[in-house]
Design an enzyme around this catalytic site. Structure first.
Site, PDB file in Angstrom:
ATOM      1  N   ARG A 186      -4.401  -7.395  -3.863  1.00 58.56           N
ATOM      2  CA  ARG A 186      -3.072  -6.965  -3.429  1.00 58.56           C
ATOM      3  C   ARG A 186      -2.939  -7.289  -1.938  1.00 58.56           C
ATOM      4  NH1 ARG A 186      -1.706  -7.129  -7.886  1.00 58.56           N
ATOM      5  NH2 ARG A 186      -0.787  -5.517  -9.205  1.00 58.56           N
TER       6      ARG A 186
ATOM      7  N   HIS B  88       1.315 -15.620  -6.133  1.00 57.77           N
ATOM      8  CA  HIS B  88       0.855 -14.571  -7.061  1.00 57.77           C
ATOM      9  C   HIS B  88       0.737 -15.122  -8.499  1.00 57.77           C
ATOM     10  CE1 HIS B  88       0.755  -9.917  -7.546  1.00 57.77           C
ATOM     11  NE2 HIS B  88      -0.049 -10.501  -8.426  1.00 57.77           N
TER      12      HIS B  88
ATOM     13  N   GLU C 288       5.634  -9.189  -0.710  1.00 58.06           N
ATOM     14  CA  GLU C 288       6.075 -10.241  -1.644  1.00 58.06           C
ATOM     15  C   GLU C 288       7.535 -10.053  -2.033  1.00 58.06           C
ATOM     16  OE1 GLU C 288       3.408 -10.551  -4.988  1.00 58.06           O
ATOM     17  OE2 GLU C 288       1.669 -10.477  -3.667  1.00 58.06           O
TER      18      GLU C 288
HETATM   19  C1  DGY Z   1      -1.574  -7.534 -12.135  1.00 58.05           C
HETATM   20  O1  DGY Z   1      -1.482  -7.507 -13.354  1.00 58.05           O
HETATM   21  O2  DGY Z   1      -1.792  -6.525 -11.479  1.00 58.05           O
HETATM   22  C2  DGY Z   1      -1.475  -8.843 -11.471  1.00 58.05           C
HETATM   23  O3  DGY Z   1      -1.356  -8.757 -10.105  1.00 58.05           O
HETATM   24  C3  DGY Z   1      -0.423  -9.715 -12.072  1.00 58.05           C
HETATM   25  O4  DGY Z   1      -1.033 -10.972 -12.078  1.00 58.05           O
END
Ligand code: DGY
Length: 324
Positions: free
Chosen positions: A243, A290, A272
């Site tokens: 993240r 992402h 983002e």
């Molecule tokens: C999630 O599922 O948390 C991811 O970041 C999406 O790819």
């Protein structure tokens, strides 16, 4: 199930999953794929039996605590659920589920892509060719860093980190070190010869590539700041598929500008889809939008997992991926 429960999907999902939802539920889809506003999310939680958001929908206390709330379950499309106010869900007795396991390999692949892309200057090289700047092979042209035999430091040792360790160790003979105070499954770590570090600082000092695999929590927010980056080797790289807010993006940019580290590979960002404009100016960073779980197979499997979670819930059973 006799009753057709009303469910709302906040974004466009793979068609196979949307069709399955249509067969079973009274479903409202989002064909245009436009993000829902807070007011629309409140309206959804007030009028549907299940809300099916994804990692980019902020489901905060104001939404969950809505006094007319009808939804008793939030089936998140994503393994990370930091977009949902979990304390509020607990307080309001709302069940929350996520989609673990099915995205492990594809996200680990993206971490490997970032390691290779940053280390071997892949996007810089591609732009060079596309811009017709390439004048031909020469011994000192665009030299990067060898990946094989290097030290990979993993912060967090959950499923995705373990998959990265496996690929890096067996595919690239990398030496794996990790820091995760909650991880005690030493048998798994032994499979890829991974050594535990007693502190993050030890890991930062030792690693050629530092890859982040911890969730975004109060504890990890801003964990990688200038002070921490300054402890990394000058020749090393920071990789983030977890993240964005685990890294203080401004500090990372400063470190990259001052060449405190060699480079970075990023799939996630602090705000983002906004990406720090200073980051966009830098050559020593490999940037992806992402894409961790973005394969046909995985996105379909994630959707099916949400389907299975809400189906269990409406059948009166415990959803397999319940987090609250
Ligand atoms: C999630 O599922 O948390 C991811 O970041 C999406 O790819």
């Amino acid at each position: 199930m006799t009753q057709k429960f009303k469910v709302l999907v906040t974004r466009k999902w793979p068609s196979s999953v949307e069709n399955k939802l249509k067969d079973t539920f009274d479903v409202t889809l989002n064909e245009n794929d436009n993000p829902l506003s807070k007011a629309e999310l409140i309206e959804a939680i007030d009028n549907y039996d299940a809300l099916l958001p994804t990692v980019t929908d902020t489901i905060n206390d104001e939404i969950i605590s809505s006094k007319n709330r009808r939804s008793k379950i939030i089936g998140n499309f994503g393994v990370g659920f930091n977009n949902i106010d979990i304390e509020s869900a607990k307080k309001n007795g709302v069940v929350v589920t996520n989609t673990p396991e099915v995205l492990t390999d594809c996200t680990a692949d993206i971490a490997m892509l970032l390691i290779l892309g940053a280390g071997r200057r892949a996007s810089e090289g591609e732009f060079h060719v596309r811009k017709k700047e390439w004048t031909g092979w020469r011994p000192t042209h665009m030299m990067g860093t060898k990946i094989t035999d290097k030290v990979l430091g993993l912060i967090g040792m959950g499923r995705i980190a373990q998959a990265v360790a496996h690929k890096a160790h067996f595919g690239f003979n990398m030496r794996i070190v990790y820091y995760d105070p909650y991880f005690k499954n030493y048998e798994i770590a032994e499979k890829f010869n991974a050594q535990a570090c007693s502190s993050i600082d030890d890991l930062l000092k030792d690693s050629d590539f530092v890859s982040l695999h911890c969730p975004s929590t109060k504890e990890t927010k801003g964990l990688i700041n200038l002070e921490k980056i300054s402890k990394m080797k000058k020749t090393s790289y920071l990789i983030n598929t977890a993240r964005g807010d685990i890294v203080v993006e401004d500090d990372l940019v400063t470190a990259l500008e001052k060449k405190l580290i060699n480079g970075a590979g990023l799939d996630v960002y602090e705000e983002e889809p906004k990406v720090n404009s200073r980051l966009l100016e830098l050559k020593n960073v490999f940037l992806l939008p992402h894409l961790g779980s973005a394969t046909e197979e995985t996105r379909e499997a994630m959707g099916m997992r949400v389907f299975s979670n809400i189906s269990s819930f409406f059948d009166g059973k415990e959803p397999r991926d319940r987090v609250v």
